[in-house]
Motif scaffolding. Structure first.
Motif, short mmCIF file in Angstrom:
data_model
loop_
_atom_site.label_atom_id
_atom_site.label_comp_id
_atom_site.label_asym_id
_atom_site.label_seq_id
_atom_site.Cartn_x
_atom_site.Cartn_y
_atom_site.Cartn_z
N ASP A 94 -5.20 2.11 23.29
CA ASP A 94 -4.05 3.07 23.64
C ASP A 94 -4.55 4.14 24.50
N ASP A 95 -5.88 4.48 24.55
CA ASP A 95 -6.47 5.46 25.33
C ASP A 95 -6.84 5.01 26.81
N ARG A 96 -6.08 5.38 27.63
CA ARG A 96 -6.19 4.77 29.16
C ARG A 96 -7.72 5.28 29.66
N ASN A 97 -7.97 6.38 29.16
CA ASN A 97 -9.52 6.47 29.62
C ASN A 97 -10.41 5.64 29.24
N ILE A 98 -10.47 5.31 27.95
CA ILE A 98 -11.51 4.38 27.45
C ILE A 98 -11.25 2.93 28.42
N LEU A 99 -10.21 2.67 28.27
CA LEU A 99 -9.63 1.47 29.10
C LEU A 99 -10.46 1.40 30.67
N THR A 100 -10.06 2.40 31.20
CA THR A 100 -10.64 2.51 32.79
C THR A 100 -12.01 2.66 32.67
N SER A 101 -12.70 3.42 31.81
CA SER A 101 -14.13 3.68 32.06
C SER A 101 -14.94 2.30 31.46
N VAL A 102 -14.48 1.74 30.40
CA VAL A 102 -15.22 0.64 29.81
C VAL A 102 -15.03 -0.50 30.88
N ALA A 103 -13.49 -0.77 31.26
CA ALA A 103 -13.49 -1.92 32.49
C ALA A 103 -14.21 -1.66 33.54
N ILE A 104 -14.56 -0.61 34.14
CA ILE A 104 -15.50 -0.29 35.32
C ILE A 104 -16.90 -0.79 35.06
N THR A 105 -17.18 -0.27 33.72
CA THR A 105 -18.70 -0.77 33.40
C THR A 105 -18.88 -2.36 33.23
N LEU A 106 -17.84 -2.99 32.58
CA LEU A 106 -17.98 -4.33 32.30
C LEU A 106 -18.05 -5.22 33.64
N GLU A 107 -16.92 -4.66 34.57
CA GLU A 107 -16.92 -5.35 35.69
C GLU A 107 -18.20 -5.10 36.57
N ASP B 103 -1.52 -1.69 24.00
CA ASP B 103 -0.95 -1.88 22.89
C ASP B 103 -1.28 -3.46 22.33
N GLY B 104 -1.39 -3.76 21.08
CA GLY B 104 -1.53 -4.82 20.67
C GLY B 104 -0.45 -6.02 20.83
N GLN B 105 0.80 -5.51 20.80
CA GLN B 105 1.57 -6.57 21.39
C GLN B 105 1.65 -7.13 22.80
N ALA B 106 1.45 -6.20 23.61
CA ALA B 106 1.18 -6.52 24.88
C ALA B 106 -0.26 -7.78 25.09
N ALA B 107 -1.27 -7.23 24.40
CA ALA B 107 -2.33 -8.24 24.26
C ALA B 107 -1.86 -9.56 23.71
N LEU B 108 -1.22 -9.57 22.80
CA LEU B 108 -0.71 -10.73 22.12
C LEU B 108 0.18 -11.83 22.87
N ASP B 109 0.93 -10.97 23.67
CA ASP B 109 1.79 -11.67 24.47
C ASP B 109 0.95 -12.64 25.68
N ALA B 110 -0.11 -11.90 25.82
CA ALA B 110 -0.95 -12.50 27.10
C ALA B 110 -1.87 -13.57 26.52
N PHE B 111 -2.41 -13.25 25.35
CA PHE B 111 -3.07 -14.27 24.19
C PHE B 111 -2.47 -15.55 24.08
N ASN B 112 -1.34 -15.37 23.88
CA ASN B 112 -0.35 -16.68 23.57
C ASN B 112 -0.25 -17.62 24.87
N LYS B 113 -0.59 -16.88 25.90
CA LYS B 113 -0.59 -17.69 27.25
C LYS B 113 -2.08 -18.32 27.42
N LYS B 114 -2.96 -17.59 27.27
CA LYS B 114 -4.49 -17.83 27.49
C LYS B 114 -5.40 -16.96 26.76
N MET B 115 -6.06 -17.36 25.98
CA MET B 115 -7.25 -16.79 25.23
C MET B 115 -8.20 -16.27 26.02
N PRO B 116 -8.77 -14.99 26.07
CA PRO B 116 -10.09 -14.48 26.84
C PRO B 116 -11.27 -15.42 25.95
#
Length: 234
Positions: A9-22, A33-46
């Motif tokens: 839920d920390d957008r700064n962490i999401l942004t900085s880590v995503a940039i590093t991994l990409e 949040d967890g619910q948004a992730a679960l909704d996506a995972f139910n369609k396709k797992m990373p």
């Protein structure tokens, strides 16, 4: 290209880590949040995921529990400095590793790579795996198939995470021989990643618990206090 899901839920962490991994060549999906992730995972797992523990709507513990009902994908927990209980509980629930905040992004990348390498090796992916490692291993009531990442005890299937599988495999390869915690760390973790004894102990406890879901009398993994663990063939 491996797909990594970041859930925090920390957008700064999401942004900085995503940039590093990409920048490291990963495909990244982010969720706050967890619910948004679960909704996506139910369609396709990373291919693997990094979860914060404390999040709105659905926290990391609840998300992990739901993910483990359908997938063995590697999961790393992000924990705050004082969340020792959460770390241990998370490992017992099936997380493969944890990283404490604030953290080095380089360390997180190395842990992600280590888990993906082990996932590839276990599934027999094309990373130069030795032929011997793909053979079925039978030790008494235990049967392990590294190529399919499958485990059965007395003919009943047991679902293990990547780390749990590797620890059991290391112990069962030489029944009666003691493996120290340091030796088990070498099996389960990359050389550049430090973990303490408590992490290995937590994985072993969860491994035993899973084996006892199919056999209440399971006792093949013996603790030698102050020394390590031993697999006794039954």
């Amino acid at each position: 290209m491996s797909k990594i899901a970041l859930v925090d839920d920390d957008r700064n962490i999401l942004t900085s880590v995503a940039i590093t991994l990409e920048a490291e060549g990963f495909e990244v999906e982010t969720y706050n949040d967890g619910q948004a992730a679960l909704d996506a995972f139910n369609k396709k797992m990373p291919d693997m995921a990094v979860f914060d523990i404390k999040m709105p709507r659905m926290d990391g513990m609840d998300l992990l529990q739901r993910v483990r009902q359908k997938s063995k994908m590697p999961v790393i927990f992000l924990t705050s400095k004082d969340d020792e209980i959460d770390e241990v509980l998370g490992l017992r629930m099936g997380a493969d590793d944890y990283v404490k905040k604030p953290f080095s992004q380089r360390l997180l990348v190395e842990r992600i790579r280590a888990l993906l390498r082990r996932q590839d090796a276990i599934s027999g992916d094309a990373n130069g795996i030795e032929v011997e490692e793909t053979k079925l291993m039978v030790r008494g009531n235990l049967t392990m198939d590294p190529l399919r990442h499958s485990v059965s005890w007395k003919g009943q299937d047991v679902s293990l995470t990547v780390t749990e599988f590797l620890l059991l495999q290391a112990l069962a390869q030489r029944p009666g021989f003691v493996k120290s915690r340091d030796q088990l760390m070498d099996v389960a973790y990359d050389d550049q990643v430090y973990v303490d004894d408590r992490t290995i102990d937590s994985h072993i406890k969860r491994l035993r618990k899973k084996m006892r879901t199919v056999d209440n009398d399971f006792s093949a993994i013996e603790t030698l206090y102050g020394i390590g663990y031993r697999y006794n063939e039954e």
